[in-house]
Design a protein around this motif. Structure first.
Motif, PDB file in Angstrom:
ATOM      1  N   LYS A 163       0.838  -1.207   0.000  1.00 48.82           N
ATOM      2  CA  LYS A 163       0.000   0.000   0.000  1.00 48.82           C
ATOM      3  C   LYS A 163       0.870   1.254   0.000  1.00 48.82           C
ATOM      4  O   LYS A 163       0.630   2.200  -0.769  1.00 48.82           O
ATOM      5  CB  LYS A 163      -0.914  -0.019   1.218  1.00 48.82           C
ATOM      6  N   ARG A 164       1.876   1.283   0.849  1.00 49.34           N
ATOM      7  CA  ARG A 164       2.746   2.460   0.938  1.00 49.34           C
ATOM      8  C   ARG A 164       3.583   2.629  -0.330  1.00 49.34           C
ATOM      9  O   ARG A 164       3.824   3.754  -0.776  1.00 49.34           O
ATOM     10  CB  ARG A 164       3.642   2.338   2.161  1.00 49.34           C
ATOM     11  N   GLN A 190       1.448   4.234  -2.964  1.00 50.22           N
ATOM     12  CA  GLN A 190       1.226   5.638  -2.640  1.00 50.22           C
ATOM     13  C   GLN A 190       2.418   6.493  -3.047  1.00 50.22           C
ATOM     14  O   GLN A 190       2.271   7.548  -3.677  1.00 50.22           O
ATOM     15  CB  GLN A 190       0.973   5.777  -1.130  1.00 50.22           C
ATOM     16  N   LEU A 191       3.624   6.040  -2.699  1.00 53.45           N
ATOM     17  CA  LEU A 191       4.815   6.842  -2.967  1.00 53.45           C
ATOM     18  C   LEU A 191       5.194   6.862  -4.443  1.00 53.45           C
ATOM     19  O   LEU A 191       5.885   7.780  -4.893  1.00 53.45           O
ATOM     20  CB  LEU A 191       5.980   6.322  -2.128  1.00 53.45           C
ATOM     21  N   TYR A 227       0.565   5.952  -7.305  1.00 56.72           N
ATOM     22  CA  TYR A 227      -0.575   5.104  -7.648  1.00 56.72           C
ATOM     23  C   TYR A 227      -1.386   4.754  -6.400  1.00 56.72           C
ATOM     24  O   TYR A 227      -1.946   3.662  -6.284  1.00 56.72           O
ATOM     25  CB  TYR A 227      -0.102   3.819  -8.326  1.00 56.72           C
ATOM     26  N   GLY A 228      -1.435   5.685  -5.461  1.00 53.28           N
ATOM     27  CA  GLY A 228      -2.121   5.423  -4.204  1.00 53.28           C
ATOM     28  C   GLY A 228      -3.602   5.121  -4.400  1.00 53.28           C
ATOM     29  O   GLY A 228      -4.252   5.625  -5.323  1.00 53.28           O
ATOM     30  N   ASP A 284      -7.534   5.144  -3.258  1.00 54.18           N
ATOM     31  CA  ASP A 284      -8.540   5.816  -2.441  1.00 54.18           C
ATOM     32  C   ASP A 284      -9.438   4.726  -1.868  1.00 54.18           C
ATOM     33  O   ASP A 284     -10.299   4.178  -2.554  1.00 54.18           O
ATOM     34  CB  ASP A 284      -9.351   6.793  -3.288  1.00 54.18           C
ATOM     35  N   GLU A 304      -7.074   0.911   4.761  1.00 51.56           N
ATOM     36  CA  GLU A 304      -6.765   2.344   4.805  1.00 51.56           C
ATOM     37  C   GLU A 304      -6.068   2.701   6.122  1.00 51.56           C
ATOM     38  O   GLU A 304      -5.109   3.476   6.146  1.00 51.56           O
ATOM     39  CB  GLU A 304      -8.032   3.169   4.658  1.00 51.56           C
TER      40      GLU A 304
END
Length: 242
Positions: free
Chosen positions: A141-142, A145-146, A149-150, A152, A197
């Motif tokens: 997940k992280r 995000q970085l 391509y995080g 929602d 999340e």
């Protein structure tokens, strides 16, 4: 990268992958905190008399030095940054999976200090005996995000309505979460998405739903190219079931 000579001294890094080069040398793929992922030529590091052979191992925090011009520089020194116990045998494949994700999805010479820190934390969790699945899902997940391509995980695509804990959803890469019926095949539980999340995955349903969402998102980033570590894991699982 500039074509002028660069000298970097004792910067934090990890060896992600290495392969033989000539008779006594290796080509290293490393991840560094300040300089991102890069390729280094390590001369004279193979063989029983090679001083750095035992140092240049995956999953060990290192201080790396190099110099050179262009895309691939020459390693000039390496030492352990701190004492770190070897990873337990049961989590080695998971750790190599993290390395493969970094090799396949990051861009060379793109510093991502926060990603470096997340990788360090993931290794520390594995080294401490933390459950594999939650540690891997949080890192995936992280990473997404970085890399820009995080996911929602709090709102529905298009409508913007909040994800409901008692609701059910489908995930569509490039689009997001859309409402689904409770009885629809492979529907994702809203509570699973909200737990992902919060990075507080616990029960089997939450972990399985998180795995499916993240695998789909990563698959889109990989453009359908398979991961070697996943193939190995599936083979091992089949053999264990026989």
């Amino acid at each position: 990268m500039s074509r002028s000579l660069r000298r970097i001294e004792l910067t934090a890094g990890y060896v992600l992958h290495h392969r033989p080069w000539r008779d006594t040398s290796r080509i290293l793929e490393v991840l560094t905190r300040e300089h991102g992922r890069l390729t280094l030529f390590a001369r004279g590091v193979r063989g029983p008399a090679a001083r750095l052979s035992a140092v240049l191992q995956p999953f060990q925090p290192l201080l790396l030095s190099w110099s050179g011009r262009g895309e691939a520089a020459s390693l000039t020194g390496a030492e352990r940054a701190a004492h770190a116990a070897p990873l337990p045998a049961g989590c080695l494949l998971a750790a190599f999976y993290l390395n493969e994700l970094l090799l396949r999805l990051t861009t060379r010479h793109d510093p991502l200090p926060e990603l470096f820190d997340h990788y360090t934390q993931a290794l520390e969790r594995l080294r401490a005996g933390a459950p594999l699945a939650p540690a891997l899902r949080v890192f995936e997940k992280r990473l997404l995000q970085l890399l820009g391509y995080g996911l929602d995980l709090a709102t529905e695509a298009h409508s913007g309505r909040r994800i409901e804990p008692d609701g059910y959803y489908h995930f569509r890469p490039g689009e997001g979460l859309v409402r689904a019926g409770a009885r629809e095949r492979r529907a994702l539980a809203g509570r699973s998405l909200l737990s992902l999340e919060r990075e507080s995955l616990s029960d089997r349903r939450e972990l399985e739903d998180a795995r499916r969402v993240l695998q789909a998102a990563l698959g889109a980033c990989l453009e359908g190219r398979p991961l070697a570590t996943r193939a190995v894991a599936k083979t091992m699982a089949r053999k264990a079931a026989q």
